[in-house]
Design an enzyme around this catalytic site. Structure first.
Site, PDB file in Angstrom:
ATOM      1  N   THR A  35       0.838  -1.222   0.000  1.00 52.10           N
ATOM      2  CA  THR A  35       0.000   0.000   0.000  1.00 52.10           C
ATOM      3  C   THR A  35       0.866   1.263   0.000  1.00 52.10           C
ATOM      4  O   THR A  35       0.331   2.368  -0.048  1.00 52.10           O
ATOM      5  CB  THR A  35      -0.936   0.046   1.228  1.00 52.10           C
ATOM      6  N   VAL A  57       7.645  -8.255   5.557  1.00 48.61           N
ATOM      7  CA  VAL A  57       8.009  -8.531   6.955  1.00 48.61           C
ATOM      8  C   VAL A  57       7.425  -9.831   7.472  1.00 48.61           C
ATOM      9  O   VAL A  57       7.802 -10.274   8.554  1.00 48.61           O
ATOM     10  CB  VAL A  57       7.600  -7.410   7.937  1.00 48.61           C
ATOM     11  N   TYR A 153      -8.580  -6.337  10.513  1.00 46.14           N
ATOM     12  CA  TYR A 153      -7.668  -5.277  10.991  1.00 46.14           C
ATOM     13  C   TYR A 153      -7.723  -5.176  12.513  1.00 46.14           C
ATOM     14  O   TYR A 153      -6.696  -5.283  13.191  1.00 46.14           O
ATOM     15  CB  TYR A 153      -8.080  -3.959  10.338  1.00 46.14           C
TER      16      TYR A 153
HETATM   17  N1  LIG Z   1      -2.848   6.586   9.530  1.00 47.29           N
HETATM   18  C1  LIG Z   1      -3.640   6.392  10.566  1.00 47.29           C
HETATM   19  O1  LIG Z   1      -4.560   7.175  10.837  1.00 47.29           O
HETATM   20  C2  LIG Z   1      -3.415   5.193  11.475  1.00 47.29           C
HETATM   21  C3  LIG Z   1      -4.290   5.004  12.543  1.00 47.29           C
HETATM   22  C4  LIG Z   1      -4.101   3.906  13.373  1.00 47.29           C
HETATM   23  C5  LIG Z   1      -3.027   3.049  13.171  1.00 47.29           C
HETATM   24  N2  LIG Z   1      -2.194   3.260  12.140  1.00 47.29           N
HETATM   25  C6  LIG Z   1      -1.101   2.281  11.931  1.00 47.29           C
HETATM   26  O2  LIG Z   1       0.076   2.911  11.490  1.00 47.29           O
HETATM   27  C7  LIG Z   1       0.738   2.080  10.512  1.00 47.29           C
HETATM   28  C8  LIG Z   1       0.953   2.857   9.225  1.00 47.29           C
HETATM   29  O3  LIG Z   1      -0.305   3.291   8.701  1.00 47.29           O
HETATM   30  P1  LIG Z   1      -0.377   4.200   7.396  1.00 47.29           P
HETATM   31  O4  LIG Z   1      -1.564   5.050   7.498  1.00 47.29           O
HETATM   32  O5  LIG Z   1       0.954   4.841   7.152  1.00 47.29           O
HETATM   33  O6  LIG Z   1      -0.649   3.081   6.293  1.00 47.29           O
HETATM   34  P2  LIG Z   1       0.033   2.875   4.859  1.00 47.29           P
HETATM   35  O7  LIG Z   1      -0.766   1.854   4.168  1.00 47.29           O
HETATM   36  O8  LIG Z   1       0.247   4.181   4.194  1.00 47.29           O
HETATM   37  O9  LIG Z   1       1.467   2.300   5.246  1.00 47.29           O
HETATM   38  C9  LIG Z   1       1.690   0.947   5.579  1.00 47.29           C
HETATM   39  C10 LIG Z   1       2.996   0.510   4.894  1.00 47.29           C
HETATM   40  O10 LIG Z   1       3.269  -0.846   5.268  1.00 47.29           O
HETATM   41  C11 LIG Z   1       3.701  -1.544   4.104  1.00 47.29           C
HETATM   42  N3  LIG Z   1       3.426  -2.980   4.324  1.00 47.29           N
HETATM   43  C12 LIG Z   1       2.219  -3.566   4.568  1.00 47.29           C
HETATM   44  N4  LIG Z   1       2.369  -4.899   4.724  1.00 47.29           N
HETATM   45  C13 LIG Z   1       3.699  -5.142   4.607  1.00 47.29           C
HETATM   46  C14 LIG Z   1       4.480  -6.327   4.679  1.00 47.29           C
HETATM   47  N5  LIG Z   1       3.931  -7.539   4.894  1.00 47.29           N
HETATM   48  N6  LIG Z   1       5.832  -6.219   4.515  1.00 47.29           N
HETATM   49  C15 LIG Z   1       6.418  -5.026   4.295  1.00 47.29           C
HETATM   50  N7  LIG Z   1       5.721  -3.866   4.205  1.00 47.29           N
HETATM   51  C16 LIG Z   1       4.375  -3.925   4.347  1.00 47.29           C
HETATM   52  C17 LIG Z   1       2.889  -0.935   2.981  1.00 47.29           C
HETATM   53  O11 LIG Z   1       3.417  -1.161   1.700  1.00 47.29           O
HETATM   54  C18 LIG Z   1       2.914   0.545   3.370  1.00 47.29           C
HETATM   55  O12 LIG Z   1       4.052   1.199   2.840  1.00 47.29           O
HETATM   56  C19 LIG Z   1      -0.132   0.832  10.351  1.00 47.29           C
HETATM   57  O13 LIG Z   1       0.379  -0.203  11.164  1.00 47.29           O
HETATM   58  C20 LIG Z   1      -1.481   1.281  10.846  1.00 47.29           C
HETATM   59  O14 LIG Z   1      -2.236   0.207  11.371  1.00 47.29           O
HETATM   60  C21 LIG Z   1      -2.360   4.307  11.264  1.00 47.29           C
END
Ligand SMILES: NC(=O)c1ccc[n+]([C@@H]2O[C@H](COP(=O)([O-])OP(=O)(O)OC[C@H]3O[C@@H](n4cnc5c(N)ncnc54)[C@H](O)[C@@H]3O)[C@@H](O)[C@H]2O)c1
Length: 320
Positions: A35, A57, A153
């Site tokens: 993503t 990962v 999730y």
């Molecule tokens: N943005 C928010 O409001 C929010 C709120 C609560 C929690 N979070 C947490 O923060 C983290 C980042 O969220 P975000 O908004 O930046 O999302 P995002 O989708 O922009 O970023 C997630 C990243 O993880 C990478 N990724 C996913 N699965 C992977 C794997 N198996 N191996 C390697 N890379 C992988 C994706 O390619 C992406 O670059 C997440 O864990 C999310 O649950 C975000």
């Protein structure tokens, strides 16, 4: 400091990469781009203290370990941010979401132990589900549907938390968990389905804003620079060891109020297109951030209006 960030090419992860590089750290980002996007790291790639490893990962980490073997020392901290995070993304990738927060989190725990590094696991306010307590304190156990459309999730993150705490109890792992509430800012994908990029993209394209239900549900939106500052403080803090910390902005707004602010910023009235509420969509969301205030001396500083102005201007720029 040497920091390893999983999910480093994502929205939050890439801002963290930039912040640690600005602070003088050496940064290793691991991402499989499920993503995320390489463009988010455009500035980081120019920096010799930045290393990127394209890897999943949930895999064996052989590529990661091999790449790190050529470096002089292991990371001091491992920040596990890899996971699809928007409802559209985790609906498209439910199994990957479950896997990265379970298997992926376990791999991170083991590596942190092996390296003697501290671990921070990015959990979410979704652990509270459709909360019956308001605002949500870290002690609240939540109200989560274990098999609904959001469960891949919500439950994955809850399992990830349980796993981290099992490593804390059994192996005394130096770990902490943050529960992030809705965060927004530049580098969100226009089509990621979350309300901020949705509204801004629709406003800029002259389309009506999609409002689910009557727009009376609330959200508390935190600007990404504030969140990143809270994360950096949390990683540096010994006091957060073995704790959960809420990070978010308690400035709560209904979706309808939020639509009004976006309309004010773009300088014209915007029509609404109402759609039925998604299944299990939480009615209210607002963090109690007393713990972060006390332990980290942290609270959000960027107002919603200012943060939205910055985001609208980033969305208005041509993409690189
Ligand atoms: N943005 C928010 O409001 C929010 C709120 C609560 C929690 N979070 C947490 O923060 C983290 C980042 O969220 P975000 O908004 O930046 O999302 P995002 O989708 O922009 O970023 C997630 C990243 O993880 C990478 N990724 C996913 N699965 C992977 C794997 N198996 N191996 C390697 N890379 C992988 C994706 O390619 C992406 O670059 C997440 O864990 C999310 O649950 C975000």
């Amino acid at each position: 400091m040497k920091i390893l960030i999983t999910g480093g090419a994502g929205f939050v992860g890439s801002h963290l990469v930039d912040r640690y590089l600005r602070d003088g750290s050496e940064v290793v980002a691991v991402d499989n781009f499920i993503t995320g996007a390489r463009e988010n790291l455009a500035a980081a790639f120019k920096e010799p203290r930045f290393h990127f490893i394209e890897a999943d990962v949930t895999g064996a980490w052989d590529d990661v370990k091999e790449a790190l073997r050529n470096q002089d020392r292991p990371p001091d901290a491992l920040l596990h941010f890899a996971s699809p995070a928007s409802p559209v993304d985790y609906a498209n990738h439910p199994l990957e979401t479950l896997s990265v927060n379970s298997l992926g989190t376990e791999r991170c725990c083991r590596l942190a132990l092996e390296w003697g590094a501290r671990l921070l696991f990015a959990s979410t306010s979704e652990c509270y589900g459709d909360p019956k307590e308001h605002p949500q304190r870290e002690e609240y156990w939540g109200n989560v549907n274990p098999n609904g459309p959001r469960s891949c999730y919500d439950e994955a993150k809850r399992y990830g938390e349980a796993l981290v705490f099992a490593y804390v109890r059994k192996y005394d792992l130096d770990a902490r968990v943050i529960r992030i509430f809705n965060t927004y800012g530049p580098r969100m994908r226009r089509n990621d389905g979350r309300v901020v990029p949705n509204f801004i993209a629709q406003a800029l394209e002259g389309k009506p804003l999609t409002v689910y239900g009557e727009g009376k549900q609330t959200r508390s939106f935190c600007y990404v620079d504030d969140l990143v500052d809270g994360i950096v403080r949390c990683v540096a803090s010994d006091e957060t060891r073995g704790q959960v910390v809420n990070l978010g902005n308690p400035d709560e707004h209904t979706i309808e109020e939020f639509a009004e602010i976006v309309s004010r910023i773009v300088g014209r009235p915007l029509k609404r297109e109402h759609r039925p509420m998604p299944v299990d969509d939480p009615g209210r969301r607002c963090p109690d951030i007393s713990r972060a205030k006390t332990v980290l001396d942290w609270y959000p500083r960027v107002t919603l209006e200012e943060g939205l102005r910055r985001t609208v201007s980033a969305f208005s720029l041509p993409t690189i």
